[in-house]
Design an enzyme around this catalytic site. Structure first.
Site, PDB file in Angstrom:
ATOM      1  N   THR A  12      31.346  66.687  61.482  1.00  0.00           N
ATOM      2  CA  THR A  12      32.599  66.083  61.956  1.00  0.00           C
ATOM      3  C   THR A  12      33.644  66.013  60.856  1.00  0.00           C
ATOM      4  OG1 THR A  12      31.482  64.779  63.622  1.00  0.00           O
ATOM      5  CG2 THR A  12      33.582  63.935  62.867  1.00  0.00           C
ATOM      6  N   SER A  54      25.894  69.759  62.654  1.00  0.00           N
ATOM      7  CA  SER A  54      24.553  69.612  62.066  1.00  0.00           C
ATOM      8  C   SER A  54      23.450  69.649  63.116  1.00  0.00           C
ATOM      9  CB  SER A  54      24.460  68.359  61.208  1.00  0.00           C
ATOM     10  OG  SER A  54      24.351  67.195  61.996  1.00  0.00           O
ATOM     11  N   THR A  85      26.654  64.243  60.567  1.00  0.00           N
ATOM     12  CA  THR A  85      25.811  63.044  60.477  1.00  0.00           C
ATOM     13  C   THR A  85      24.567  63.133  61.360  1.00  0.00           C
ATOM     14  OG1 THR A  85      27.042  61.917  62.234  1.00  0.00           O
ATOM     15  CG2 THR A  85      27.791  61.564  59.972  1.00  0.00           C
ATOM     16  N   ASP A  86      24.618  63.981  62.399  1.00  0.00           N
ATOM     17  CA  ASP A  86      23.539  63.933  63.395  1.00  0.00           C
ATOM     18  C   ASP A  86      22.163  64.234  62.809  1.00  0.00           C
ATOM     19  OD1 ASP A  86      25.447  63.246  65.212  1.00  0.00           O
ATOM     20  OD2 ASP A  86      25.566  65.201  66.173  1.00  0.00           O
TER      21      ASP A  86
HETATM   22  N1  ASP Z   1      28.000  66.435  65.701  1.00  0.00           N
HETATM   23  C1  ASP Z   1      28.425  66.114  64.359  1.00  0.00           C
HETATM   24  C2  ASP Z   1      27.451  66.756  63.390  1.00  0.00           C
HETATM   25  O1  ASP Z   1      26.406  66.239  63.153  1.00  0.00           O
HETATM   26  C3  ASP Z   1      28.471  64.634  64.183  1.00  0.00           C
HETATM   27  C4  ASP Z   1      28.975  64.154  62.836  1.00  0.00           C
HETATM   28  O2  ASP Z   1      29.088  64.883  61.860  1.00  0.00           O
HETATM   29  O3  ASP Z   1      29.269  62.939  62.741  1.00  0.00           O
HETATM   30  O4  ASP Z   1      27.750  67.805  62.877  1.00  0.00           O
END
Ligand code: ASP
Length: 329
Positions: A12, A54, A85-86
């Site tokens: 993100t 991710s 973050t995922d």
């Molecule tokens: N879908 C995103 C990822 O993990 C979520 C994030 O980065 O907060 O790439």
């Protein structure tokens, strides 16, 4: 000034809107341009390894990150990886096994909002991560998020939207980063030199026990997977039911030379199969490894690492049970 390598991988933090929702589209140089204050922290070089959500990141990418750092290890004092973050907690755990005893910090960060969002947490997290990577006391793999530094084997994403998305599971944070200061909570001596590993075996499956599970799935799992992590109930209880069918299925699985790791589906405080009869009977009947206080992210990635280093299950067990970077407490 410290030399820091910024390795961008997507997430993100680097996302832009597309016709189908957010997707990574901002590169490492653009990220760095969004935080001009970084120039006061160190001499920062930005590189792009890949640009993925991710959700798409797995063992192949963990190996690429570790190899990238290994190739450049002598040229920098610290490393910052920007990441979605995922699956960040899996990457942090995986890198903790692929790069052990690192005297230099390898800091993973990301954000809940794109770096271009008006109310973004990305700029703060990126600057905090760079600050932590430039800190004299920092070493090893950590996640820096929302002002906290979390050891890589104990990080977990707990919230899908809030800025305080990550927690340190059953272990204190290593430090907090307040404004431009790193305040250490736990200090430990720097190891002398890193050990890099270059392979993982991703034939690992996680099964969450539900009441009534008969275990027939284990015969199918034994064909495809070398290791299964079984999330039992409470302290780690494995039910017998009326006819012991689940236990018999687990026995067939381990007798086929497969590795069974037992843990709990309870989020905190780990397992202890020695407490209840339903655990003791399982331990006595099975050649299983107990994961005790490890997080599920650490269990999965350590098993992938251990399976890649050893063919026989006794050696897999020895590697798995040796504590690494506070994964076992
Ligand atoms: N879908 C995103 C990822 O993990 C979520 C994030 O980065 O907060 O790439």
């Amino acid at each position: 000034m410290k030399r820091i390598l910024l390795i961008a991988t997507g997430g993100t933090i680097a996302s832009k809107p597309t016709g189908e929702g957010l997707a990574p589209g901002i590169d490492s140089r653009e990220l760095l341009e969004c935080v001009p204050e970084a120039a006061d922290i160190g001499v920062i070089t930005a590189e792009q390894l890949f640009n993925l959500d991710s959700s798409e990141v797995y063992a192949r990418h963990w190996l690429a990150m570790a190899a990238h750092i290994e190739e450049r290890y002598d040229d920098y004092d610290g490393f910052v990886i920007t990441h979605g973050t995922d699956t960040m907690a899996y990457t942090a755990a995986a890198l903790s096994y692929l790069i052990q005893y690192s005297p230099k910090p390898i800091v993973i960060t990301g954000s809940q909002k794109s770096i271009y969002a008006r109310d973004t947490d990305a700029r703060r997290n990126l600057l905090d991560a760079l600050r932590y990577a430039a800190d004299d006391g920092a070493h090893g793999v950590t996640v820096v998020f929302d002002g906290k530094a979390i050891i890589g084997t104990r990080a977990r994403k707990m919230r899908t939207r809030s800025y305080n998305a990550f927690s340190s599971i059953d272990y204190p944070e290593l430090a907090v980063i307040r404004e431009d200061r790193v305040i250490p909570y736990i200090e430990s001596p720097k190891p002398a030199s890193p050990v890099f590993y270059r392979n993982m075996d991703s034939r690992v499956f996680v099964l969450r026990l539900v009441p009534g599970q008969d275990g027939a799935i284990f015969d199918a799992l034994a064909e495809r997977y070398r290791g299964v992590v079984l999330e039992g109930f409470g302290m780690g209880g494995i039910p017998m039911y009326e006819d012991g069918r689940l236990l018999q299925a687990l026995q067939r699985f381990t007798r086929a030379g497969r590795t069974l790791v037992m843990t709990t589906q309870v989020p905190h405080e780990g397992s202890d199969l020695g407490v209840y009869q339903v655990g003791v009977r399982a331990l006595n009947a099975l050649e299983a490894i107990e994961a005790h206080t490890m997080t599920i992210e650490a269990i999965v990635t350590k098993l992938m690492w251990a399976l890649a280093q050893a063919d026989d299950s006794a050696r897999v067990r020895r590697l798995f049970c040796r504590p690494v970077a506070k994964d076992l407490l």
